[in-house]
Design an enzyme around this catalytic site. Structure first.
Site, PDB file in Angstrom:
ATOM      1  N   HIS A  29      -4.764  -1.557  -5.856  1.00 19.45           N
ATOM      2  CA  HIS A  29      -3.948  -0.369  -6.245  1.00 19.45           C
ATOM      3  C   HIS A  29      -4.778   0.684  -6.747  1.00 19.45           C
ATOM      4  CE1 HIS A  29      -0.242  -3.216  -7.336  1.00 19.45           C
ATOM      5  NE2 HIS A  29      -0.630  -3.550  -5.981  1.00 19.45           N
TER       6      HIS A  29
ATOM      7  N   THR B 174      -5.790 -11.794   3.518  1.00 19.09           N
ATOM      8  CA  THR B 174      -6.849 -11.014   2.908  1.00 19.09           C
ATOM      9  C   THR B 174      -8.097 -11.852   2.508  1.00 19.09           C
ATOM     10  OG1 THR B 174      -5.818 -11.241   0.905  1.00 19.09           O
ATOM     11  CG2 THR B 174      -5.526  -9.267   1.770  1.00 19.09           C
TER      12      THR B 174
ATOM     13  N   ASP C  61       0.847  -1.268   0.097  1.00 20.86           N
ATOM     14  CA  ASP C  61      -0.015   0.009  -0.066  1.00 20.86           C
ATOM     15  C   ASP C  61       1.043   1.334   0.046  1.00 20.86           C
ATOM     16  OD1 ASP C  61      -2.185  -1.539   0.147  1.00 20.86           O
ATOM     17  OD2 ASP C  61      -2.183  -1.791   2.072  1.00 20.86           O
TER      18      ASP C  61
HETATM   19  P1  GDP Z   1      -1.046   0.510  -3.424  1.00 23.99           P
HETATM   20  O1  GDP Z   1      -1.588  -0.792  -3.145  1.00 23.99           O
HETATM   21  O2  GDP Z   1       0.695   0.436  -3.479  1.00 23.99           O
HETATM   22  O3  GDP Z   1      -1.065   0.677  -4.929  1.00 23.99           O
HETATM   23  O4  GDP Z   1      -1.329   1.558  -2.813  1.00 23.99           O
HETATM   24  P2  GDP Z   1      -3.119   1.661  -2.018  1.00 23.99           P
HETATM   25  O5  GDP Z   1      -3.786   1.968  -3.318  1.00 23.99           O
HETATM   26  O6  GDP Z   1      -3.444   0.461  -1.426  1.00 23.99           O
HETATM   27  O7  GDP Z   1      -2.883   2.762  -0.877  1.00 23.99           O
HETATM   28  C1  GDP Z   1      -2.419   4.040  -1.211  1.00 23.99           C
HETATM   29  C2  GDP Z   1      -3.340   5.249  -0.911  1.00 23.99           C
HETATM   30  O8  GDP Z   1      -2.841   6.247  -0.939  1.00 23.99           O
HETATM   31  C3  GDP Z   1      -4.337   5.375  -1.960  1.00 23.99           C
HETATM   32  O9  GDP Z   1      -5.978   5.621  -1.226  1.00 23.99           O
HETATM   33  C4  GDP Z   1      -3.832   6.512  -2.855  1.00 23.99           C
HETATM   34  O10 GDP Z   1      -4.787   7.317  -3.480  1.00 23.99           O
HETATM   35  C5  GDP Z   1      -3.250   7.222  -1.764  1.00 23.99           C
HETATM   36  N1  GDP Z   1      -2.155   7.948  -2.224  1.00 23.99           N
HETATM   37  C6  GDP Z   1      -1.150   7.805  -3.133  1.00 23.99           C
HETATM   38  N2  GDP Z   1      -0.305   8.831  -2.947  1.00 23.99           N
HETATM   39  C7  GDP Z   1      -0.447   9.601  -2.116  1.00 23.99           C
HETATM   40  C8  GDP Z   1      -0.024  10.922  -1.691  1.00 23.99           C
HETATM   41  O11 GDP Z   1       1.158  11.466  -2.314  1.00 23.99           O
HETATM   42  N3  GDP Z   1      -0.873  11.431  -0.637  1.00 23.99           N
HETATM   43  C9  GDP Z   1      -2.141  11.424  -0.317  1.00 23.99           C
HETATM   44  N4  GDP Z   1      -2.394  11.922   0.706  1.00 23.99           N
HETATM   45  N5  GDP Z   1      -2.619   9.960  -0.677  1.00 23.99           N
HETATM   46  C10 GDP Z   1      -1.602   9.257  -1.533  1.00 23.99           C
HETATM   47  P1  IMO Z   2      -1.034  -4.066  -2.269  1.00 23.15           P
HETATM   48  O1  IMO Z   2      -0.444  -4.609  -3.604  1.00 23.15           O
HETATM   49  C1  IMO Z   2      -0.988  -4.507   2.011  1.00 23.15           C
HETATM   50  C2  IMO Z   2      -0.958  -8.607   3.794  1.00 23.15           C
HETATM   51  C3  IMO Z   2      -2.218  -9.173   4.384  1.00 23.15           C
HETATM   52  C4  IMO Z   2      -1.770 -10.309   5.241  1.00 23.15           C
HETATM   53  C5  IMO Z   2      -0.306 -10.866   4.413  1.00 23.15           C
HETATM   54  C6  IMO Z   2      -0.923 -12.066   3.910  1.00 23.15           C
HETATM   55  O2  IMO Z   2      -2.262  -3.476  -2.301  1.00 23.15           O
HETATM   56  O3  IMO Z   2       0.240  -3.441  -1.710  1.00 23.15           O
HETATM   57  P2  IMO Z   2      -2.523 -12.768   1.972  1.00 23.15           P
HETATM   58  O4  IMO Z   2      -3.966 -12.323   1.632  1.00 23.15           O
HETATM   59  O5  IMO Z   2      -1.450 -12.289   0.731  1.00 23.15           O
HETATM   60  O6  IMO Z   2      -2.412 -14.276   2.215  1.00 23.15           O
HETATM   61  O7  IMO Z   2      -1.964 -11.936   3.176  1.00 23.15           O
HETATM   62  O8  IMO Z   2      -0.192  -9.677   3.608  1.00 23.15           O
HETATM   63  N1  IMO Z   2      -1.169  -8.189   2.432  1.00 23.15           N
HETATM   64  C7  IMO Z   2      -1.233  -6.748   2.026  1.00 23.15           C
HETATM   65  N2  IMO Z   2      -0.854  -5.808   2.648  1.00 23.15           N
HETATM   66  N3  IMO Z   2      -0.971  -4.575   0.723  1.00 23.15           N
HETATM   67  C8  IMO Z   2      -1.159  -5.347   0.058  1.00 23.15           C
HETATM   68  O9  IMO Z   2      -1.288  -5.541  -1.199  1.00 23.15           O
HETATM   69  C9  IMO Z   2      -1.398  -6.931   0.483  1.00 23.15           C
HETATM   70  N4  IMO Z   2      -1.400  -8.010   0.115  1.00 23.15           N
HETATM   71  C10 IMO Z   2      -1.611  -8.719   1.231  1.00 23.15           C
HETATM   72  O10 IMO Z   2      -2.763  -8.109   5.046  1.00 23.15           O
HETATM   73  O11 IMO Z   2      -1.041  -9.677   6.484  1.00 23.15           O
HETATM   74 MG    MG Z   3      -2.909  -1.648  -1.933  1.00 22.40          MG
END
Ligand code: GDP
Ligand code: IMO
Ligand code: MG
Length: 421
Positions: A41, A129, A13
């Site tokens: 994402h 998850t 994330d």
């Molecule tokens: P990913 O799994 O790595 O793609 O990340 P996620 O989408 O799960 O979580 C990142 C969150 O942070 C999302 O809600 C994005 O829209 C938000 N985000 C990304 N970059 C920024 C930033 O620079 N500032 C803020 N405030 N939010 C951001």
């Molecule tokens: P993105 O791509 C954050 C975490 C789960 C759990 C562990 C194992 O959005 O960054 P799984 O379902 O893979 O067996 O879970 O990994 N986890 C993540 N945490 N971002 C993710 O993906 C994750 N994918 C799995 O919360 O602790």
């Molecule tokens: Mg994510």
């Protein structure tokens, strides 16, 4: 041409979706190489948020080919949902997506096994998850799995049934675990029909052909390095190799094909699910980070645990991945904190430790360096020179410690809220 890789350096994330979306105009091909619908994402543009699960984050850009590589595990149900939603938005998913024949299928019973295994672990649960990721990769390495290419085989149903029966026998071992997959199974077979309408490719051949034809490829990691099955905080990890080497395995490209390695990190740290997190904050500051950063899971809606940036862990991730450029995300979330801390070492059993240790479950006391906060809104800034002195000190300290330049800084979720140095 080379394959550039974007990956998360923390526990997921970090903002990979946003970065891939921002970088895509420079690439003809975007490819996911591991993970599955455990990923979420997020992409923000035009006042909307789009959350992608199995589909590469290049899907919204014109002319980009989006490949789901063989290292990915694919759930036909989520895939059909995701592509259906994208079609509603006018995205020509069938023209833009190609799926590796060798990608493994997540069966309905894999999800049940994930749920049963987590329930049996009780307090020691991973916090999965529950998308069936672990059991699917277990069947892959155990040489029992079903692959996307198998849906084209006349014996597909027979093989599905055999694996399902094996899972049912396994599920019977979990005392008191009850389940009903009938409804999900019907959706699953509908999803298989959707999958058949897509271009299924021999991805390793296609990838190398594209590279030889001069196409620039961006490999999009899921999860983060500290969730890697080998190098993460085992056993609280996911079941795939999230690190850069995983891109070679998951796409069928040789190591000498790897070009830039973009390592993404948040200006602080988060983790969702169980497991060690040395710089986790249990006080108001942690709550503030969570509220200001909207730290709730994109997939499960769970609260993300929050803490200060951990340079011991970040340096480790930079080393394992061979990161060539750092990308700092969510910098704006720190706008209001008068003091910002960064862990530069750990104290373990009275010793100062600077190498990320084998056991992160032990009593670890982070040793912090404190920075003066910038105490102003940086969301509107678009040039590095315009950042306040305190902000630049923070960035430049991270660069010195890791030995890697911070080339992109994100100051908000939108595509435009990005500074490229
Ligand atoms: P990913 O799994 O790595 O793609 O990340 P996620 O989408 O799960 O979580 C990142 C969150 O942070 C999302 O809600 C994005 O829209 C938000 N985000 C990304 N970059 C920024 C930033 O620079 N500032 C803020 N405030 N939010 C951001
Ligand atoms: P993105 O791509 C954050 C975490 C789960 C759990 C562990 C194992 O959005 O960054 P799984 O379902 O893979 O067996 O879970 O990994 N986890 C993540 N945490 N971002 C993710 O993906 C994750 N994918 C799995 O919360 O602790
Ligand atoms: Mg994510």
């Amino acid at each position: 041409m080379k394959v550039d890789v974007v990956l998360g350096l923390q526990w997921g994330d970090e903002g990979k979706g946003k970065v891939v979306d921002v970088l895509t105009p420079d690439f003809g091909v975007i490819a996911r190489f591991q993970g599955g619908p455990n990923a979420g994402h997020s992409l923000h543009f035009g006042d909307k948020v789009h959350v992608l699960r199995s589909i590469p984050s290049g899907i919204f850009r014109e002319n980009a080919v989006n490949i789901i590589g063989n290292g990915v595990v694919l759930d036909p149900v989520t895939f059909a949902q995701e592509t259906g939603e994208l079609e509603q938005l006018g995205v020509d998913v069938k023209a833009k997506i190609r799926i590796a024949k060798k990608a493994h299928l997540i069966l309905p019973t894999h999800r049940m096994l994930d749920a049963a295994s987590e329930a049996a672990k009780g307090k020691a649960k991973i916090g999965s998850t529950l998308k069936g990721i672990g059991p699917t990769y277990m069947d892959k390495t155990g040489r029992n799995g079903l692959r996307v290419g198998d849906i084209l085989s006349p014996s597909f149903m027979e093989r599905y049934e055999r694996l399902k029966q094996k899972h049912i026998a396994m599920l019977a071992q979990f005392e008191g675990f009850t389940y009903d997959i009938a409804e999900y199974e019907a959706q699953w077979f509908a999803g298989i029909e959707t999958l058949r309408q897509f271009t299924i490719i021999e991805a390793e051949h296609e990838m190398n052909r594209l590279l030889n034809n001069g196409q620039a490829v961006l490999a999009e990691g899921a999860q983060g390095s500290l969730l890697d099955v080998d190098y993460g905080t085992y056993p609280f990890v996911t079941s795939s190799n999230t690190v850069c080497a995983g891109a070679c395995i998951g796409l069928g490209v040789a190591p000498n094909r790897i070009g830039e390695v973009f390592g993404i990190f948040k200006a602080y740290c988060t983790r969702v699910g169980s497991g060690p997190f040395p710089t986790e904050l249990f006080d108001q500051t942690g709550k503030d980070l969570q509220q200001i950063g909207h730290e709730f899971g994109a997939v499960t809606g769970r609260e993300r645990r929050c803490g200060w940036l951990d340079l011991v862990a970040l340096k480790y991730s930079a080393m394992i991945n061979g990161v060539t450029q750092l990308i700092m995300m969510k910098s704006d979330v720190l706008n209001t904190f008068p003091t910002i801390k960064v862990a530069v070492a750990y104290e373990i059993g009275g010793q100062r430790v600077t190498e990320f240790p084998y056991e992160t479950n032990e009593e670890i006391t982070p040793i912090y360096k404190e920075f003066e906060g910038w105490s102003c809104d940086i969301n509107g800034i678009r040039r590095y020179e315009e950042f306040p002195r305190q902000f630049k000190e923070y960035v430049e300290f991270i660069e010195r410690e890791t030995g890697v330049p911070v080339k992109i800084i994100s100051v908000g979720p939108d595509r435009d809220e990005t500074i490229v140095r």
